[in-house]
Design an enzyme around this catalytic site. Structure first.
Site, PDB file in Angstrom:
ATOM      1  N   SER A   9       0.847  -1.190   0.000  1.00 45.93           N
ATOM      2  CA  SER A   9       0.000   0.000   0.000  1.00 45.93           C
ATOM      3  C   SER A   9       0.880   1.235   0.000  1.00 45.93           C
ATOM      4  O   SER A   9       1.676   1.438   0.922  1.00 45.93           O
ATOM      5  CB  SER A   9      -0.885   0.019   1.250  1.00 45.93           C
ATOM      6  N   HIS A  34      -1.254  -1.363  -4.240  1.00 44.51           N
ATOM      7  CA  HIS A  34      -2.515  -1.051  -3.551  1.00 44.51           C
ATOM      8  C   HIS A  34      -2.585   0.468  -3.341  1.00 44.51           C
ATOM      9  O   HIS A  34      -1.665   1.072  -2.787  1.00 44.51           O
ATOM     10  CB  HIS A  34      -2.558  -1.802  -2.216  1.00 44.51           C
ATOM     11  N   ASP A  36      -4.743   3.547  -1.873  1.00 44.86           N
ATOM     12  CA  ASP A  36      -5.790   3.887  -0.895  1.00 44.86           C
ATOM     13  C   ASP A  36      -6.343   5.289  -1.117  1.00 44.86           C
ATOM     14  O   ASP A  36      -5.628   6.275  -0.983  1.00 44.86           O
ATOM     15  CB  ASP A  36      -5.218   3.799   0.524  1.00 44.86           C
ATOM     16  N   MET A  38      -8.906   8.048   0.200  1.00 47.73           N
ATOM     17  CA  MET A  38      -9.697   8.456   1.372  1.00 47.73           C
ATOM     18  C   MET A  38     -10.211   9.873   1.180  1.00 47.73           C
ATOM     19  O   MET A  38      -9.495  10.724   0.645  1.00 47.73           O
ATOM     20  CB  MET A  38      -8.829   8.395   2.630  1.00 47.73           C
ATOM     21  N   HIS A  67      -8.436   1.041  -3.791  1.00 49.21           N
ATOM     22  CA  HIS A  67      -9.323   0.786  -2.652  1.00 49.21           C
ATOM     23  C   HIS A  67     -10.007   2.099  -2.313  1.00 49.21           C
ATOM     24  O   HIS A  67      -9.398   2.998  -1.745  1.00 49.21           O
ATOM     25  CB  HIS A  67      -8.460   0.263  -1.480  1.00 49.21           C
ATOM     26  N   MET A  69     -12.180   4.435  -0.312  1.00 53.49           N
ATOM     27  CA  MET A  69     -12.811   4.715   0.985  1.00 53.49           C
ATOM     28  C   MET A  69     -13.455   6.084   0.843  1.00 53.49           C
ATOM     29  O   MET A  69     -13.007   7.073   1.429  1.00 53.49           O
ATOM     30  CB  MET A  69     -11.746   4.678   2.095  1.00 53.49           C
ATOM     31  N   MET A 138     -11.076  -6.128   5.657  1.00 49.94           N
ATOM     32  CA  MET A 138     -10.265  -5.200   6.445  1.00 49.94           C
ATOM     33  C   MET A 138      -9.939  -5.843   7.794  1.00 49.94           C
ATOM     34  O   MET A 138     -10.827  -6.319   8.498  1.00 49.94           O
ATOM     35  CB  MET A 138     -11.032  -3.891   6.701  1.00 49.94           C
ATOM     36  N   ASP A 176      -6.372  -6.553   4.340  1.00 55.56           N
ATOM     37  CA  ASP A 176      -5.741  -5.218   4.405  1.00 55.56           C
ATOM     38  C   ASP A 176      -5.733  -4.721   5.845  1.00 55.56           C
ATOM     39  O   ASP A 176      -6.783  -4.545   6.458  1.00 55.56           O
ATOM     40  CB  ASP A 176      -6.573  -4.280   3.515  1.00 55.56           C
TER      41      ASP A 176
HETATM   42  C1  DX5 Z   1      -6.145   1.477   5.758  1.00 57.57           C
HETATM   43  C2  DX5 Z   1      -5.709   1.197   4.351  1.00 57.57           C
HETATM   44  C3  DX5 Z   1      -4.593   0.234   4.262  1.00 57.57           C
HETATM   45  C4  DX5 Z   1      -3.321   0.685   4.913  1.00 57.57           C
HETATM   46  C5  DX5 Z   1      -2.604  -0.534   5.414  1.00 57.57           C
HETATM   47  O1  DX5 Z   1      -7.330   2.176   5.738  1.00 57.57           O
HETATM   48  O2  DX5 Z   1      -6.781   0.683   3.597  1.00 57.57           O
HETATM   49  O3  DX5 Z   1      -4.363  -0.184   2.925  1.00 57.57           O
HETATM   50  O4  DX5 Z   1      -2.460   1.389   4.054  1.00 57.57           O
HETATM   51  O5  DX5 Z   1      -1.501  -0.090   6.137  1.00 57.57           O
HETATM   52  P1  DX5 Z   1      -0.729  -1.051   7.138  1.00 57.57           P
HETATM   53  O6  DX5 Z   1      -0.220  -2.208   6.340  1.00 57.57           O
HETATM   54  O7  DX5 Z   1       0.341  -0.170   7.670  1.00 57.57           O
HETATM   55  O8  DX5 Z   1      -1.729  -1.482   8.188  1.00 57.57           O
HETATM   56 ZN    ZN Z   2      -6.371  -0.289   1.609  1.00 58.29          ZN
END
Ligand code: DX5
Ligand code: ZN
Length: 221
Positions: A9, A34, A36, A38, A67, A69, A138, A176
């Protein structure tokens, strides 16, 4: 026996050097990037969007796994498809019409996934298995990297593995949050085949050493 995939990620990467970071992590053995997204609304953090996806696209050949969010979801999907995303997943709570959103992702030529938070039940899977390419469980609450793995996720992973096997379809089972070399084997034994890891990889000086350590744990499963 499944093929295992490591999906670093980039949330924990150095955003000032993102092109170099993704090239480096792929050279170190990453199978997937990956990504992310947000929105400071569905989750209490704000990250990156389609422009950044488009900017890293020429730097790597591996799939980019977006991903989402974000809420609402549908408006942003065509933008990510255009920006070079290969897989797009979203949280069922963030879409008013889950089936329509999955179809929208597929209509834009991407693989489609649903993401389940630690306390989100799996019932929305029941009627859409035929439209899924990926299920993401998750193992932390979404919003931040560097959190601890929630062990309860293992039961959920096992349950989803049974559902995927019963469906007879090829659906990736991704996990994840809080994954590192120390717990990746347990996550694989529960039934996962795709492992997101942010801080465990980008937080360390030698990406290849971490990915190799993860692979040797997986080889022993
Ligand atoms: C959290 C993200 C993850 C995050 C994982 O909301 O969706 O993808 O980057 O990070 P680690 O591996 O540090 O838990
Ligand atoms: Zn993620």
């Amino acid at each position: 026996m499944s093929t295992y995939r490591i999906a670093p990620s980039i949330l924990s990467a150095d955003f000032a050097r993102l092109g170099e970071e993704v090239r480096h992590v792929v050279a170190a053995g990453a199978d997937i990037i990956h990504f992310d997204v947000m929105d400071n609304h569905y989750v209490p953090n704000l990250t990156i969007g389609p422009l950044v996806c488009e900017a890293i696209r020429p730097h790597v050949q591996v799939p980019i796994d977006v991903h989402l969010m974000v809420k609402p979801v549908d408006r942003i999907i065509p933008d990510f498809a255009k920006a070079g995303a290969n897989i797009i997943s979203f949280h069922p709570e963030a879409s008013e019409h889950i089936d329509r959103t999955l179809q929208l992702i597929r209509d834009h030529g991407c693989k489609a996934g649903l993401v389940f938070n630690p306390a989100t039940p799996l019932h929305s899977l029941e009627h859409v298995m035929d439209k899924l390419d990926l299920i993401l469980i998750m193992s932390v609450n979404p919003g931040f990297g560097g959190q601890s793995f929630i062990p309860e996720a293992l039961k959920k992973i096992a349950k989803v593995r049974e559902m995927i096997d019963a469906s007879g379809r090829e659906i990736m089972l991704e996990v994840d949050g809080g994954i590192k070399a120390e717990n990746i084997a347990a996550v694989a034994r529960a039934g996962a085949d795709t492992f997101v890891a942010g801080s465990a990889i980008f937080g360390k000086p030698d990406y290849k050493a971490v990915i190799d350590a993860m692979r040797s744990q997986l080889a022993a499963v």
